[in-house]
Design a protein around this motif. Structure first.
Motif, short mmCIF file in Angstrom:
data_model
loop_
_atom_site.label_atom_id
_atom_site.label_comp_id
_atom_site.label_asym_id
_atom_site.label_seq_id
_atom_site.Cartn_x
_atom_site.Cartn_y
_atom_site.Cartn_z
N LEU A 1 44.53 -14.09 -4.12
CA LEU A 1 44.06 -15.47 -4.00
C LEU A 1 42.91 -15.58 -3.02
CD1 LEU A 1 44.38 -18.48 -4.61
CD2 LEU A 1 46.10 -18.58 -2.77
N VAL A 2 43.03 -14.91 -1.87
CA VAL A 2 41.96 -14.93 -0.88
C VAL A 2 40.68 -14.31 -1.44
CG1 VAL A 2 41.21 -14.03 1.36
CG2 VAL A 2 43.51 -14.99 1.10
N GLU B 1 39.78 -14.14 -4.62
CA GLU B 1 39.21 -15.04 -5.62
C GLU B 1 38.45 -16.19 -4.96
OE1 GLU B 1 42.46 -16.27 -8.00
OE2 GLU B 1 42.54 -14.41 -9.20
N ARG B 2 39.08 -16.78 -3.94
CA ARG B 2 38.42 -17.90 -3.26
C ARG B 2 37.14 -17.43 -2.55
NH1 ARG B 2 42.16 -22.13 -2.76
NH2 ARG B 2 43.21 -22.16 -4.79
N THR B 3 37.18 -16.23 -1.98
CA THR B 3 35.98 -15.69 -1.33
C THR B 3 34.86 -15.47 -2.33
OG1 THR B 3 37.36 -14.61 0.35
CG2 THR B 3 35.08 -13.82 0.10
N GLN C 1 34.49 -17.02 -5.21
CA GLN C 1 34.01 -18.34 -5.64
C GLN C 1 33.05 -18.93 -4.61
OE1 GLN C 1 37.55 -20.63 -6.36
NE2 GLN C 1 38.12 -19.48 -8.20
N LEU C 2 33.41 -18.76 -3.34
CA LEU C 2 32.54 -19.27 -2.28
C LEU C 2 31.20 -18.56 -2.27
CD1 LEU C 2 32.10 -21.06 0.18
CD2 LEU C 2 33.22 -19.30 1.58
N SER D 1 29.19 -19.78 -5.18
CA SER D 1 28.69 -21.12 -4.91
C SER D 1 27.48 -21.09 -3.98
CB SER D 1 29.81 -21.97 -4.31
OG SER D 1 29.34 -23.26 -3.96
#
Length: 351
Positions: A72-73, A75-77, A79-80, A83
């Motif tokens: 999860l971490v 994936e979020r990294t 995505q960030l 972005s």
């Protein structure tokens, strides 16, 4: 860690606030309340980690939960980071658009300044000539002089308006070209006749060199005449006094082509390398041209390029400083094909 007292039901309980870490990630905090720790809080040297172990408050992570958390971490990294990259691209795109708009605005201001000058100057002369013609008892000689001024300035206005309208028609592709066979030698001599007289105030000479093999050319004569007239007028404006304008005509047989190559070269004020790519743009004039009060609107070379492409040809320019002195040699090279050897599809692709 923080150890604090909590008052509940008239009984003082001890509260232990501990951070909850999982694989070096801080998940939050947990409070552990126990009345058994009252006496321990009085001891300044209390070991809270021992207390947490004593009360079973240490976190033993589940391997599966840890992997899910790490995924999860990650994936979020990702995505960030994506972005941030998108935002950086949008910022750069916006910056380029703003820069382009600023550049276009500068060109617009320069064009308005130039066009205002080119329109007002003949109108001022015409207005003055009309007022002088209204004077009573004006002599025939003076009357003829003012009539010539009126005619000359009127022709200048008409030429400017014709340039604007012709350029618009070429951009909209509403002009139809009808090819004719011309004798290159006769056509060049007829078209260039009179330019030395026009340049007499600068004592310029015109040197016309035509190869014997350059005989006939299938093209649209009015467009070619306009092209040559604009390029020669341009050469005359930027040539040093008492210099020479050279026209060279050679057959163009490169890469199986059947056409004519025309070079028009002059010595004088040059074109900077940074301006070569924009020299054929509408309303574009070289640096310092307006300051030196050199007549022109910045439409001539744009019109030349549009006409050359309409004939299925190409035009290039080079400008290099000479070894001696401050003058530059500027050369425009036209490659003109036989009009019946260039299809409408090929012309469309060039445009």
């Amino acid at each position: 860690m923080e150890l604090k007292a909590l008052k509940t039901n008239n009984t003082t309980d001890s509260t232990c606030t501990l951070p909850v870490d999982l694989a070096n990630y801080k998940l939050g905090y947990t409070d552990i309340v126990s009345p058994e720790w009252n006496h321990k809080m009085e001891n300044d040297n209390v070991n809270l980690e021992s207390v947490s172990l004593e009360k079973g408050c240490s976190v033993a992570p589940n391997p599966q939960t840890l992997r899910q958390f790490q995924v999860l971490v990650a994936e979020r990294t990702a995505q960030l980071e994506l972005s941030l990259k998108v935002q950086a691209k949008l910022y750069e795109q916006t910056r380029r658009q703003v820069e382009e708009l600023r550049h276009l605005n500068e060109l617009k201001d320069e064009f308005l300044s130039t066009i205002s000058h080119e329109l007002r100057t003949p109108l001022t002369s015409m207005s003055l000539a009309i007022r002088m013609l209204r004077q009573p008892e004006i002599s025939p000689d003076r009357q003829q002089k003012y009539l010539e001024i009126l005619e000359s300035q009127c022709q200048q206005e008409i030429h400017l308006i014709d340039d604007l309208l012709t350029l618009q028609e070429l951009e909209e592709q509403t002009i139809e070209m009808e090819g004719q066979t011309i004798d290159v030698q006769d056509f060049m001599e007829t078209t260039t006749a009179g330019f030395e007289t026009r340049w007499s105030h600068k004592q310029l000479k015109l040197n016309l060199e035509i190869a014997p093999e350059s005989t006939n050319l299938e093209t649209e004569p009015d467009s070619l005449k306009r092209i040559l007239a604009e390029l020669l007028a341009n050469a005359g404006k930027f040539s040093d006094a008492q210099s020479q304008v050279r026209i060279s005509v050679q057959p163009d047989r490169a890469d199986g082509r059947d056409g004519v190559a025309v070079e028009i070269a002059n010595r004088g004020m040059g074109i900077q390398n940074t301006e070569l790519a924009e020299i054929f743009h509408k309303f574009r004039r070289g640096t310092g041209v307006t300051d030196r009060a050199i007549a022109g609107t910045g439409l001539g070379l744009a019109l030349v390029k549009a006409l050359v492409e309409q004939l299925g040809g190409t035009i290039n320019v080079s400008s290099e400083p000479l070894a001696s002195g401050s003058a530059w040699e500027t050369c425009f090279t036209l490659l003109l094909p036989q009009s019946d050897s260039v299809s409408h599809e090929e012309i469309g692709n060039r445009e």
